[in-house]
Every structure is written in C-alpha cells, then in structure tokens.
Scaffold this motif. Structure first.
Motif, mmCIF file in Angstrom:
data_model
loop_
_atom_site.group_PDB
_atom_site.id
_atom_site.type_symbol
_atom_site.label_atom_id
_atom_site.label_comp_id
_atom_site.label_asym_id
_atom_site.label_seq_id
_atom_site.Cartn_x
_atom_site.Cartn_y
_atom_site.Cartn_z
ATOM 1 N N TRP A 104 0.826 -1.206 0.000
ATOM 2 C CA TRP A 104 0.000 0.000 0.000
ATOM 3 C C TRP A 104 0.860 1.257 0.000
ATOM 4 O O TRP A 104 0.523 2.250 -0.642
ATOM 5 C CB TRP A 104 -0.915 0.009 1.226
ATOM 6 N N LYS A 105 1.973 1.217 0.730
ATOM 7 C CA LYS A 105 2.857 2.377 0.793
ATOM 8 C C LYS A 105 3.426 2.709 -0.586
ATOM 9 O O LYS A 105 3.532 3.880 -0.969
ATOM 10 C CB LYS A 105 3.988 2.137 1.789
ATOM 11 N N LYS A 106 3.778 1.689 -1.350
ATOM 12 C CA LYS A 106 4.301 1.908 -2.703
ATOM 13 C C LYS A 106 3.254 2.575 -3.589
ATOM 14 O O LYS A 106 3.561 3.496 -4.352
ATOM 15 C CB LYS A 106 4.742 0.581 -3.313
ATOM 16 N N VAL A 107 2.016 2.108 -3.478
ATOM 17 C CA VAL A 107 0.933 2.710 -4.271
ATOM 18 C C VAL A 107 0.725 4.157 -3.859
ATOM 19 O O VAL A 107 0.571 5.053 -4.707
ATOM 20 C CB VAL A 107 -0.378 1.905 -4.092
ATOM 21 N N ASP A 108 0.722 4.405 -2.560
ATOM 22 C CA ASP A 108 0.477 5.750 -2.065
ATOM 23 C C ASP A 108 1.601 6.694 -2.465
ATOM 24 O O ASP A 108 1.348 7.810 -2.928
ATOM 25 C CB ASP A 108 0.333 5.710 -0.542
ATOM 26 N N ALA A 109 2.847 6.275 -2.299
ATOM 27 C CA ALA A 109 3.987 7.143 -2.594
ATOM 28 C C ALA A 109 4.015 7.575 -4.053
ATOM 29 O O ALA A 109 4.507 8.668 -4.374
ATOM 30 C CB ALA A 109 5.288 6.436 -2.231
ATOM 31 N N ARG A 167 -12.155 3.406 3.292
ATOM 32 C CA ARG A 167 -11.343 3.675 2.096
ATOM 33 C C ARG A 167 -11.539 5.118 1.626
ATOM 34 O O ARG A 167 -11.751 5.386 0.438
ATOM 35 C CB ARG A 167 -11.665 2.692 0.984
ATOM 36 N N ALA A 168 -11.435 6.031 2.577
ATOM 37 C CA ALA A 168 -11.685 7.438 2.286
ATOM 38 C C ALA A 168 -10.442 8.182 1.814
ATOM 39 O O ALA A 168 -10.495 9.392 1.602
ATOM 40 C CB ALA A 168 -12.253 8.136 3.527
ATOM 41 N N MET A 216 -5.531 1.269 -6.531
ATOM 42 C CA MET A 216 -5.183 -0.142 -6.398
ATOM 43 C C MET A 216 -6.414 -1.000 -6.716
ATOM 44 O O MET A 216 -7.559 -0.552 -6.584
ATOM 45 C CB MET A 216 -4.662 -0.449 -4.991
ATOM 46 N N ASN A 217 -6.156 -2.231 -7.155
ATOM 47 C CA ASN A 217 -7.286 -3.109 -7.458
ATOM 48 C C ASN A 217 -7.820 -3.751 -6.177
ATOM 49 O O ASN A 217 -7.196 -3.695 -5.117
ATOM 50 C CB ASN A 217 -6.903 -4.170 -8.497
ATOM 51 N N GLU A 218 -8.972 -4.360 -6.298
ATOM 52 C CA GLU A 218 -9.653 -4.931 -5.133
ATOM 53 C C GLU A 218 -8.839 -6.053 -4.492
ATOM 54 O O GLU A 218 -8.842 -6.210 -3.270
ATOM 55 C CB GLU A 218 -11.033 -5.446 -5.548
ATOM 56 N N GLU A 219 -8.136 -6.805 -5.296
ATOM 57 C CA GLU A 219 -7.336 -7.908 -4.761
ATOM 58 C C GLU A 219 -6.254 -7.391 -3.821
ATOM 59 O O GLU A 219 -6.039 -7.948 -2.727
ATOM 60 C CB GLU A 219 -6.706 -8.692 -5.913
ATOM 61 N N VAL A 220 -5.566 -6.325 -4.218
ATOM 62 C CA VAL A 220 -4.511 -5.751 -3.387
ATOM 63 C C VAL A 220 -5.108 -5.166 -2.105
ATOM 64 O O VAL A 220 -4.558 -5.326 -1.009
ATOM 65 C CB VAL A 220 -3.730 -4.676 -4.167
ATOM 66 N N ALA A 221 -6.257 -4.499 -2.236
ATOM 67 C CA ALA A 221 -6.905 -3.910 -1.061
ATOM 68 C C ALA A 221 -7.331 -4.984 -0.068
ATOM 69 O O ALA A 221 -7.049 -4.879 1.136
ATOM 70 C CB ALA A 221 -8.108 -3.080 -1.501
ATOM 71 N N GLU A 222 -7.991 -6.025 -0.558
ATOM 72 C CA GLU A 222 -8.480 -7.073 0.342
ATOM 73 C C GLU A 222 -7.326 -7.848 0.976
ATOM 74 O O GLU A 222 -7.393 -8.218 2.163
ATOM 75 C CB GLU A 222 -9.399 -8.024 -0.427
#
Length: 251
Positions: free
Chosen positions: A159-164, A208-209, A216-222
């Motif tokens: 998640w950090k990689k996606v956010d950064a 998820r606000a 990110m896709n749902e798989e990564v989130a879940e």
C-alpha cells in the motif's frame, strides 16, 4: 497516475473517514498561527476544501471570512450540508481557476491537495494572484521521498508503494512554488492526533476514504486488510498520532 474523481465514490465516505477531532484541528490552527500576524480578522482561502473539514476552523480561529474552493460538486454539497459557518463561503473552482479577486486573502491553505492539481505551474501563479503581498501560503503534502510512518504501511508495504506514487519529492514541491515567485519560509513537522485508538483508526481506514485505494485493485486492497486483521494483536491499540509535513511560503 490518473486523477481521482471525488464525485464517484469518495464524497460519500470522506467526511466520516477523514474527520478531525477538535484537538487535532486546534493543533493545526496553532501551527498556522505561528507564521501569521496577531491582527484579526485574517481572510483565508482553503483551496481544495472538500467536505469542509478545515474551513470552519480557519474562520473561527482567525476571524474570517474563509473561502472554501472545491472542484467536486458532491464534495461541496457535503460541506454546505454539514460544515456551515457564518463566516465561510463555499464556491466551485480549482487551483487553476480561483474565483476570488487579486490580493484578497491574507493566507491560503492546500491541505493534502497538491498531488491532485493538474497544472501546478498555473495553480502556483493563481495562488500568488489572490494572496496579498507578505501573505502566507501553507501547503500540507505527503512527500514521495519521506512518507509518513503509518502503522498500516508497516503492515502492508504494498500500500505504501501505491500511495507514494501519487506524491512529489520535497525539492519538487518547493520548486513548484518558488519557480512561481513564492519565497520559501520553512518546512515544519506537525504532530496531531489522528484517532483516539486503534479501533477508531481501523474503522475509518475500512471506509477507504483516502485516494490511495482509488489507485489499487480490489485484490490488493483485500489482501492488505487481511494482513491487518492478522497483525492486530501485535499493534499498539492506544492513541494514534501522525506527523505531517507543512511547507510555508510567503507572497
């Protein structure tokens, strides 16, 4: 990275997922006040005001008026319905098109907004147009080269990689404004109370606000939430502070 459409989903969960306690808001008002004159009232622009989580506090702390400018119609509707204040006006607009006269504001705020601005050069110049000479610009932004130390990033580094990937570096953010004629004043670190406890933090996260989840896709989130559930017994369940970057510029 594609722009996030707050009219699609985020407007419905943003206020609940990103609300701040009175203590947290006071911490931020004090951080701004350290760079401002003691005279009141001070006129504020809250650019990218969203659902109005900061705008009423700016009006109350500094005497108003405060203008919340937000491009998302549904986010503005939430602000009008739930974040009203006698000295606050909400209006449609964007960083590139601010519906205020020249030199009309003593201070302007971009709170977790800069990564959403499309034309940064135009926005930095437009902000310089509406802020008075010697006025201040406050930019709270995450930085790609110094991300905040959040417990969910420690548990879910994906998640950090996606956010950064959404953010610019410290030098890029500084240059965005100094190249437009702003004078850099300081980079502050502001530590504020994000949530009273871990359960509250997790409840908000599940909404998820934050725009991270839009990239990110749902798989990564879940998978991330599953890792969090497994790690919960080992996490600190006390108050959850956060330290944020605050850039201060002068017109």
């Amino acid at each position: 990275m594609e722009n996030v459409d707050y009219d699609e989903r985020l407007h419905a969960v943003y206020a609940a997922g990103r609300q701040m306690s009175p203590d947290a808001l006071q911490t931020w008002m004090q951080a701004f006040g350290r760079h401002l004159p003691e005279t009141r009232p001070l006129v504020w622009l809250d650019l990218g005001s969203g659902t109005g989580r900061m705008t009423p506090s700016l009006a109350s702390a500094f005497g108003g008026p405060a203008y919340g400018v937000e491009p998302s119609g549904k986010m503005r509707a939430q602000a009008l319905a739930h974040a009203g204040h006698p000295a606050v006006t909400y209006a449609a607009g964007s960083g590139e098109r601010i519906p205020l006269p020249d030199a009309s504001c003593d201070a302007a705020l971009l709170f977790f907004v800069w990564h959403h601005v499309v034309d940064r050069e135009a926005a930095a110049l437009e902000l310089r147009r509406v802020v008075k000479p010697r006025g201040k610009l406050f930019v709270q932004a995450n930085l790609s080269d110094r991300m905040p130390d959040l417990w969910w990033f420690r548990v879910v580094p994906e998640w950090k990689k996606v956010d950064a990937a959404q953010f610019r570096s410290e030098e890029q953010v500084k240059s965005d404004f100094t190249n437009a004629g702003w004078t850099f004043v300081s980079r502050d670190e502001v530590t504020w109370l994000r949530s009273a406890n871990l359960a509250e933090d997790l409840q908000r996260l599940k909404l998820r606000a934050v725009s991270t989840f839009e990239h990110m896709n749902e798989e990564v989130a879940e998978a991330g939430f599953a890792s969090i559930e497994a790690a919960l017994p080992s996490l600190d369940d006390g108050p959850q502070p956060e330290t944020s970057e605050l850039f201060v510029f002068e017109r």
